[in-house]
Write an enzyme that holds these catalytic residues in place. Structure first.
Site, PDB file in Angstrom:
ATOM      1  CG  MET A 137      -1.876   1.192   1.247  1.00  0.00           C
ATOM      2  SD  MET A 137      -3.123   1.083   2.547  1.00  0.00           S
ATOM      3  CE  MET A 137      -4.180  -0.210   1.900  1.00  0.00           C
ATOM      4  CE  LYS A 138       6.506   0.362   3.446  1.00  0.00           C
ATOM      5  NZ  LYS A 138       7.298   0.388   4.689  1.00  0.00           N
TER       6      LYS A 138
END
Length: 256
Positions: A137-138
């Site tokens: 996600m990051k």
């Protein structure tokens, strides 16, 4: 009138050379290790090696004793060779890059369902930095990973995943794409591993039903295609590069 013509506009692109202090001076910085103990003899060996490589004015500007008979060098030298930049043709992924929001809109308008992508660092590769940068996600350096994309089901299986397990997960989840990351490439260990992945996909009868991509520091689009992949992504690749290719390929091949 002020002359705004730059040195770059005057440059002959058919004969480009490395740039150091001045245009076309041919100055090159090179680093390497020799299996000899540090000392004047080692420095001279490094200088002579640079000379035999064709560099003029070779010099050792830094050296470091690595212990047990090894020395690391940083050397300078000038090359007389040039390259015709205008004649260079590179095999690369040809796709219009969409940002995350554009990818989400593309899915909504053209695929109209969740797109599943499974990925892993396969074989003996224990490094996840590459697959994490694309899928987590990051993401990396401000580029969010596939897990953050609405309309994408991103499954990151981590490292040291056997090809068989990655394919089994793709079949189980009815994945649209398989992403293979290869960071450890010493002695070209990635080549047989990547080749086996293609062969297993063909044996399972899913090769023509899935988008197969690979990536890593020594992966090029040309190499990937030679090995049977749809695309290959090298350094400086972000999630939107991979997503843009996979999504448009899914539509192009009628896998919607």
């Amino acid at each position: 009138m002020t002359n705004t013509t730059t040195a770059a506009t005057k440059l002959d692109l058919t004969k480009i050379k490395p740039y150091g202090d001045t245009m076309n001076d041919g100055q090159v910085q090179m680093s390497f290790t020799l299996p000899v103990p540090a000392g004047e003899e080692a420095n001279e060996a490094a200088r002579l090696l640079m000379k035999q490589m064709g560099f003029s004015e070779p010099s050792v500007v830094y050296f470091k004793d690595l212990g047990i008979g090894y020395t690391y060098f940083v050397c300078y030298g000038k090359t007389t060779h040039t390259v015709d930049y205008t004649s260079i043709k590179v095999t690369k992924v040809e796709v219009d890059i969409m940002d995350r929001l554009e990818c989400e809109k593309y899915i909504e308008e053209n695929i109209k369902r969740t797109v599943t992508m499974v990925g892993a660092s396969t074989g003996t590769d224990a490094h996840t930095v590459g697959i994490d940068a694309i899928m987590n996600m990051k993401g990396f350096h401000g580029h969010f990973g596939l897990e953050r994309y609405h309309g994408v089901n991103a499954i990151n299986m981590g490292s040291q995943v056997p090809n068989e397990e990655l394919i089994a997960k793709a079949i189980e989840t009815k994945a649209d794409a398989i992403l293979v990351s290869q960071t450890v490439t010493q002695k070209d260990v990635h080549i047989p591993n990547l080749t086996q992945m293609v062969e297993l996909c063909e044996a399972e009868g899913i090769r023509d039903k899935i988008v197969l991509v690979c990536g890593g520091p020594r992966i090029s689009h040309e190499l990937a295609q030679e090995l049977g992949y749809d695309a290959g992504f090298g350094p400086n690749t972000h999630a939107e590069d991979v997503a843009s290719f996979i999504l448009t390929e899914v539509v192009r091949r009628g896998l919607v």
